[in-house]
Design a protein around this motif. Structure first.
Motif, PDB file in Angstrom:
ATOM      1  N   ASP A 166       1.001  -1.356  -0.059  1.00 20.58           N
ATOM      2  CA  ASP A 166       0.022  -0.184   0.007  1.00 20.58           C
ATOM      3  C   ASP A 166       0.848   1.391  -0.061  1.00 20.58           C
ATOM      4  N   GLY A 167       2.237   1.261  -0.146  1.00 19.39           N
ATOM      5  CA  GLY A 167       2.790   2.485  -0.132  1.00 19.39           C
ATOM      6  C   GLY A 167       3.541   2.977   0.993  1.00 19.39           C
ATOM      7  N   GLN A 168       3.010   2.445   1.959  1.00 21.77           N
ATOM      8  CA  GLN A 168       3.546   2.918   3.182  1.00 21.77           C
ATOM      9  C   GLN A 168       4.887   2.668   3.807  1.00 21.77           C
ATOM     10  N   LEU A 169       5.502   1.690   3.398  1.00 17.13           N
ATOM     11  CA  LEU A 169       7.015   1.589   3.661  1.00 17.13           C
ATOM     12  C   LEU A 169       7.796   2.559   2.839  1.00 17.13           C
ATOM     13  N   GLY A 170       7.577   3.174   1.636  1.00 16.92           N
ATOM     14  CA  GLY A 170       8.502   4.046   1.405  1.00 16.92           C
ATOM     15  C   GLY A 170       8.297   5.482   2.011  1.00 16.92           C
ATOM     16  N   ARG A 171       6.929   5.614   2.478  1.00 16.23           N
ATOM     17  CA  ARG A 171       6.624   6.933   3.280  1.00 16.23           C
ATOM     18  C   ARG A 171       7.454   6.855   4.417  1.00 16.23           C
ATOM     19  N   ILE A 172       7.447   5.749   5.314  1.00 13.37           N
ATOM     20  CA  ILE A 172       8.034   5.520   6.548  1.00 13.37           C
ATOM     21  C   ILE A 172       9.451   5.718   6.327  1.00 13.37           C
ATOM     22  N   LYS A 173      10.247   5.209   5.466  1.00 13.92           N
ATOM     23  CA  LYS A 173      11.447   5.210   5.147  1.00 13.92           C
ATOM     24  C   LYS A 173      11.901   6.764   4.641  1.00 13.92           C
ATOM     25  N   ALA A 174      11.110   7.195   3.888  1.00 15.96           N
ATOM     26  CA  ALA A 174      11.410   8.616   3.767  1.00 15.96           C
ATOM     27  C   ALA A 174      11.236   9.689   4.913  1.00 15.96           C
ATOM     28  N   GLU A 175      10.158   9.397   5.522  1.00 18.36           N
ATOM     29  CA  GLU A 175      10.231  10.047   7.151  1.00 18.36           C
ATOM     30  C   GLU A 175      11.380   9.903   7.962  1.00 18.36           C
ATOM     31  N   GLY A 234       5.369  12.331  -9.033  1.00 19.03           N
ATOM     32  CA  GLY A 234       4.587  11.349  -8.052  1.00 19.03           C
ATOM     33  C   GLY A 234       5.860  10.801  -7.273  1.00 19.03           C
ATOM     34  N   TYR A 235       6.962  11.665  -7.045  1.00 21.21           N
ATOM     35  CA  TYR A 235       7.997  11.232  -6.243  1.00 21.21           C
ATOM     36  C   TYR A 235       7.799  12.024  -4.720  1.00 21.21           C
ATOM     37  N   LYS A 236       6.715  11.605  -4.314  1.00 17.15           N
ATOM     38  CA  LYS A 236       6.107  12.241  -3.049  1.00 17.15           C
ATOM     39  C   LYS A 236       7.370  12.172  -1.996  1.00 17.15           C
ATOM     40  N   TYR A 237       7.996  11.064  -1.744  1.00 15.65           N
ATOM     41  CA  TYR A 237       9.048  10.886  -0.707  1.00 15.65           C
ATOM     42  C   TYR A 237      10.231  11.711  -0.932  1.00 15.65           C
ATOM     43  N   THR A 238      10.481  11.609  -2.229  1.00 15.13           N
ATOM     44  CA  THR A 238      11.746  12.270  -2.365  1.00 15.13           C
ATOM     45  C   THR A 238      11.459  13.974  -2.263  1.00 15.13           C
ATOM     46  N   SER A 239      10.234  14.209  -2.609  1.00 14.71           N
ATOM     47  CA  SER A 239       9.714  15.708  -2.397  1.00 14.71           C
ATOM     48  C   SER A 239       9.676  16.038  -1.015  1.00 14.71           C
ATOM     49  N   THR A 240       9.380  15.035  -0.155  1.00 16.11           N
ATOM     50  CA  THR A 240       9.485  15.205   1.379  1.00 16.11           C
ATOM     51  C   THR A 240      10.754  15.378   1.885  1.00 16.11           C
ATOM     52  N   VAL A 241      11.696  14.471   1.459  1.00 20.07           N
ATOM     53  CA  VAL A 241      13.243  14.583   1.674  1.00 20.07           C
ATOM     54  C   VAL A 241      13.712  16.118   1.279  1.00 20.07           C
ATOM     55  N   LEU A 242      13.306  16.635   0.133  1.00 18.26           N
ATOM     56  CA  LEU A 242      13.747  17.847  -0.326  1.00 18.26           C
ATOM     57  C   LEU A 242      13.345  18.942   0.410  1.00 18.26           C
ATOM     58  N   ILE A 243      11.954  19.146   0.657  1.00 15.77           N
ATOM     59  CA  ILE A 243      11.416  20.003   1.503  1.00 15.77           C
ATOM     60  C   ILE A 243      12.305  20.161   2.917  1.00 15.77           C
ATOM     61  N   ALA A 244      12.235  19.027   3.686  1.00 17.82           N
ATOM     62  CA  ALA A 244      13.092  18.993   4.849  1.00 17.82           C
ATOM     63  C   ALA A 244      14.473  19.700   4.840  1.00 17.82           C
ATOM     64  N   GLU A 245      15.208  19.058   3.667  1.00  8.55           N
ATOM     65  CA  GLU A 245      16.642  19.410   3.538  1.00  8.55           C
ATOM     66  C   GLU A 245      16.660  20.898   3.377  1.00  8.55           C
ATOM     67  N   CYS A 246      16.104  21.245   2.270  1.00  8.45           N
ATOM     68  CA  CYS A 246      16.179  22.858   1.926  1.00  8.45           C
ATOM     69  C   CYS A 246      15.553  23.513   2.739  1.00  8.45           C
TER      70      CYS A 246
END
Length: 126
Positions: A18-27, A69-81
């Motif tokens: 269900d895509g949750q593992l990728g989200r959890i890893k990104a967080e 649709g790279y939401k996890y990458t986007s989440t990391v970008l938002i945090a890092e920048c």
């Protein structure tokens, strides 16, 4: 009887499905980066505000990542920048870059419009 390993595998497979593992890893990556930089919830970054052009570029990248649709990458970008949780208005970005929007371009990230502009400039010089 299911073993502990079987249970762990079933949970991992379910989270992946269900895509949750990728989200959890990104967080988790985002939180680890914050900890490594000493940027916990109680401490603001000592980093200087980026120049306007860097901020615009980061917003263009964010828009592209969200669009593709790279939401996890986007989440990391938002945090890092240290971008705002709310993206810049697209109309503001387009005006700032001098991009004239069309019906076709409005459905694509602004980076595509910039690439199209440079292609047209190159073709007109030949």
């Amino acid at each position: 009887m299911a073993t502990e390993k079987d249970l762990m595998n079933a949970v991992r497979d379910s989270l992946e499905a269900d895509g949750q593992l990728g989200r959890i890893k990104a967080e988790m990556r985002t939180e680890v980066m914050k900890l490594l930089e000493g940027g916990g919830k109680h401490k603001k970054s000592n980093r200087l505000s980026p120049p306007h052009d860097v901020l615009v570029l980061n917003e263009l990248i964010r828009e592209y990542l969200d669009w593709i649709g790279y939401k996890y990458t986007s989440t990391v970008l938002i945090a890092e920048c240290e971008l705002s949780k709310q993206p810049m208005e697209r109309t503001f970005l387009a005006q700032d870059l001098g991009v004239k929007e069309t019906d076709k371009s409005k459905s694509l990230p602004l980076l595509f419009s910039l690439i199209e502009t440079f292609k047209n400039l190159k073709n007109n010089q030949i």
